[in-house]
Structure formats: structure tokens, C-alpha cells
Design an enzyme around this catalytic site. Structure first.
Site, PDB file in Angstrom:
ATOM      1  N   HIS A 228       0.825  -1.215   0.000  1.00  0.00           N
ATOM      2  CA  HIS A 228       0.000   0.000   0.000  1.00  0.00           C
ATOM      3  C   HIS A 228       0.860   1.266   0.000  1.00  0.00           C
ATOM      4  CE1 HIS A 228       0.499   0.011   4.473  1.00  0.00           C
ATOM      5  NE2 HIS A 228       0.379   1.305   4.304  1.00  0.00           N
ATOM      6  N   ASP A 277      -4.912  -7.618   2.064  1.00  0.00           N
ATOM      7  CA  ASP A 277      -4.254  -8.917   2.121  1.00  0.00           C
ATOM      8  C   ASP A 277      -2.995  -8.900   1.246  1.00  0.00           C
ATOM      9  OD1 ASP A 277      -4.033 -11.461   3.075  1.00  0.00           O
ATOM     10  OD2 ASP A 277      -5.477 -12.349   1.668  1.00  0.00           O
ATOM     11  N   SER A 374       4.260   2.543   8.093  1.00  0.00           N
ATOM     12  CA  SER A 374       3.843   1.532   7.133  1.00  0.00           C
ATOM     13  C   SER A 374       5.065   1.060   6.367  1.00  0.00           C
ATOM     14  CB  SER A 374       2.866   2.146   6.140  1.00  0.00           C
ATOM     15  OG  SER A 374       1.592   2.206   6.715  1.00  0.00           O
ATOM     16  N   GLY A 375       5.099  -0.200   6.072  1.00  0.00           N
ATOM     17  CA  GLY A 375       6.211  -0.749   5.300  1.00  0.00           C
ATOM     18  C   GLY A 375       7.416  -1.119   6.129  1.00  0.00           C
TER      19      GLY A 375
END
Ligand SMILES: [Ca+2]
Length: 422
Positions: A228, A277, A374-375
Site C-alpha cells: 500500500h 491482504d 507503514s512498510g
């Protein structure tokens, strides 16, 4: 109301004002106000001739590396062998710490079995080769033998026979090792500033000069991040920059920092944006990086490697202090326990928690510090090495109890990740 005995407490409001309080204290926070709570349990410093265990205990220096655990967490016996002066991070002169002094291993009576044992202690698989080399430096030295049960017997010595030392090469490439000596820090509830060099595989991803995500270095030219983070931005490769060896985002010109452009982004083909997912992606560095004390790869777990619920793992990043707020300047870190998927599903009923996800966070009364871009990585330590267990995928905003963070479960993707590395 938080009742917090035994902790040093500071509260940073969203205006970034810090309020320090002496403890014990009871603090009331008006419902709805946004605060970033940092709890540091400060252990008593040890006396000068003492060693501080990782849990804060003090033990006499002579109990360090004497083959008997004295700290409750056995941290006094954890880092007692190393490879020194090597050309790569899986070779070098063998050194053993005996009490407080590093001793160089002599070549005499060296065997393949000893090579294997030492490489295993270092988390580097088995021995590949060992050769005697003439010593140039001084001692102290240590001679090695194996006991009938296979364990190593160390005999300190003033000199090695014919002044020959052992140069050892282990099989595995090193990964997941912190190379900068970390000051002994107490167990921390909540989050706190990391030490420089604490997470050398952590990468800051900038898009259009904005820090938007974290990533993990898994080889000299590949990063793992979240799908994302790159979704919708994967075609504009030139807008991306990866910053490695970073500690303070205000100090991008630090000598430890290395900047790389991205020339390839691969989103996992099974990524489902709506269901979140398979939220994982690979990013390729235009130029390889050289490993330094501040830039190291993290280990990839085996596909079947188990990280059980309850295990304490770590997250780190320059993540926002509040939802959509500014990013942190100094790298932040926090310990979080892993959760079973069943428990996680109960706490995240709006989502379908799949087997490609792993959750971590405090079940109740948890103080979530909003760390973890994130990540960025969810990292767990096994056999003295750090493994990439999760990739920060989604969660709730700060400080909500019973709201774990959800991560892409890396062992499900090990084979996919490895297909890029060779
Ligand atoms: Ca000991």
C-alpha cells in the site's frame, strides 16, 4: 487515568510540548485529548566494576562470559564470541570474551568441529574454511579444545604456539546483527528513541521528498516494504528515494547516511487493496549499498519458522506521533508482543485477518505509541539474530487499547522474496 508507579514519565502533546513528572504520580487526561505517552523505566546504574544485564540487573564483571548465566535473562553470556578484522561480516579472527577481556584464538589444535561450533555460536551456519595466520598484535590469547559432549573448552594463554592465530570463514552471510554497541537499555513500555545504529536494516522511503513509509534491507540491493506504500506510485520510480543508515530525519547529511534511487518496484501479485491482504512489495536499489556498522541486512525467516503468540518483538520507525501528524525526528522503537490470529480477529472484527497477516500489540491497557511506519519491519530476535517477521500494514490510530497492529506475515512470502535475491 493512568497510575504509573516506578516509571519516569513524559507526555508530549500534539503541540510537541513535553511535560515531565516525578513518579509515583496519577495523571488525568481529558477524554479526547491527543497525547503521546513515553514511559521510561530507569534502572539504577551499576557500579563501575559491574556489568549491567539487559534487564537492568547488575552483576560483577568477573561473571561476564564465564559460561555460567548470572543475569536472569542470561545476557551476560550472550555476546562472548566475535569475528574481528574480517574483510566481510562472516569472516575474521576468532575472539572470545572471557570475563571482561577479548582473547584471540590460537591456531593450534583447531578442528573443523571447532569452526562449526564457533560459526553456530555466531548464528552464521557452519564453518566454511579456517586458516592459520601469523599474529601481529598482542594478546591475550585463548586455546580451544572440544569436550566429549562437543562444547568448547577455552584455555587462556600468554602466547600462541608459533604465534599462529585462526582466520575463520563461516558459510552464512551475516544478517540481523546489530554492529554498533548498544548501551544497555532497560525494558521499555511504550516507545522511546532508539540508539543510533540500533536497526541498521531500517530504511526511510521518501516520495517527492516526503518521508512516507519505512522498508527493510534484505540484501545489498533489495528492500521489502508494504504494497500500500507503493500502490499507485509504482510507475513514477524517479520520485522515490531510499535513505539507509538514517537516525535523525533532520540530519540527512550524516556520514552514516547513504541515499539510493529506486529502479524497480514489484507489488506482490496477490495484493488485495480492499482486504489489505498480501500487503508486501519489493523495491530494487539502483546501486548496491556497502554494508557498514549502520547499514546491514535483516534475516529472512524460514517459511516454517514459528514465532509464537506472546513472543516479544520490536517495531521501529519514524512513524507519525498522531494519525496524519508529523513524522518523528529521531528513530523510535517499541517492544510489542505477538498475538494469535484468533485473538487479533476478535479485536479487529471489521477486517478479515488472513493467514498472510500477523498481529502484535498489547491486549489490554496497552500504550500504543504510534511507532512503525507503514512498510517498516516487525522484528523478532532468535539465536542472536533479528528476523523480519512482519511488514507494517495497518492498524488504528494512536493509543487505542485492544487494537493491535497488523503486519504482512513475512514467512508466507519468504520464497517470493528470495526469488528476487539470487
Ligand atoms: Ca556469567
Amino acid at each position: 487515568v493512568l497510575l504509573l508507579p516506578l516509571y519516569d514519565l513524559s507526555i508530549r502533546s500534539v503541540e510537541d510540548k513535553t511535560l515531565s513528572l516525578s513518579i509515583p504520580a496519577t495523571i488525568s487526561i481529558i477524554r479526547g485529548s491527543k497525547c503521546h505517552v513515553v514511559l521510561n523505566r530507569v534502572p539504577e546504574p551499576c557500579k563501575e566494576d559491574n556489568f549491567q544485564c539487559e534487564n537492568g540487573e547488575c552483576i560483577p564483571l568477573e561473571n561476564l562470559c564465564d559460561s555460567h548465566p548470572h543475569c536472569e535473562d542470561a545476557s551476560d553470556e550472550a555476546h562472548c564470541v566475535r569475528l574481528f578484522n574480517g574483510t566481510k561480516n562472516n569472516n575474521g579472527l576468532v575472539q572470545f570474551r572471557i570475563q571482561n577481556l577479548w582473547h584471540v584464538a590460537c591456531a593450534e589444535n583447531w578442528t573443523t568441529q571447532i569452526s562449526n561450533e564457533v560459526c553456530q555460536l555466531l548464528g552464521l551456519g557452519t564453518g566454511n574454511s579456517s586458516e592459520p595466520i601469523s599474529s601481529t598484535g598482542g594478546g591475550p590469547f585463548v586455546k580451544l579444545n572440544t569436550a566429549p559432549n562437543g562444547s568448547l573448552i577455552l584455555t587462556p594463554s600468554q602466547q600462541c604456539s608459533q604465534d599462529l592465530l585462526i582466520l575463520l570463514q563461516c558459510n552464512h552471510k551475516s544478517c540481523g546483527q546489530k554492529l554498533v554497541a548498544q548501551e544497555v537499555s532497560p525494558k521499555i513500555v511504550g516507545g522511546t528513541n532508539a540508539k543510533e545504529g540500533a536497526w541498521p536494516w531500517l530504511v526511510a522511503l521518501y516520495y517527492n521528498s516526503q518521508l512516507i513509509c519505512g522498508a527493510s534491507l534484505v540484501s545489498s540491493d533489495w528492500l521489502v516494504s508494504a504494497a500500500h506504500c507503493v500502490y499507485g506510485r509504482n510507475l513514477e520510480l524517479s520520485k522515490w528515494t531510499a535513505i539507509l543508515g538514517l537516525y535523525k530525519t533532520s540530519n540527512l547529511t550524516s556520514p552514516q547516511v547513504v541515499t539510493r534511487l529506486i529502479d524497480q518496484i514489484v507489488i506482490n501479485p496477490h495484493y488485495n487493496r480492499r482486504r489489505k491482504d498480501n500487503d508486501i512489495a519489493m523495491m530494487h536499489l539502483e546501486l548496491k549499498v556497502n554494508y557498514t556498522d549502520y547499514i546491514q541486512p535483516i534475516c529472512l525467516p524460514e517459511e516454517n519458522q514459528v514465532f509464537p503468540p506472546g513472543k516479544s518483538c520490536s517495531i521501529a520507525g519514524w512513524g507519525t506521533v498522531e494519525y496524519q501528524g508529523p513524522t518523528a525526528d529521531i528513530l523510535q522503537e517499541a517492544d510489542v508482543p505477538l498475538l494469535s490470529n484468533e485473538k487479533c480477529q476478535q479485536q479487529m472484527p471489521e477486517y478479515n485477518i488472513t493467514e498472510n497477516m500477523i498481529c502484535a500489540g498489547y491486549e489490554e491497557g496497552g500504550i500504543d505509541t504510534c511507532q512503525g511506519d507503514s512498510g517498516g519491519p516487525l522484528m523478532c530476535q532468535e539465536d542472536n539474530r533479528w528476523f523480519l517477521v512482519g511488514v507494517t500494514s495497518f492498524g488504528y490510530q494512536c493509543a487505542l487499547p485492544n487494537r493491535p497492529g497488523v503486519y504482512a506475515r513475512v514467512p508466507r512470502f519468504t520464497e517470493w522474496i528470495q526469488s528476487f535475491l539470487h
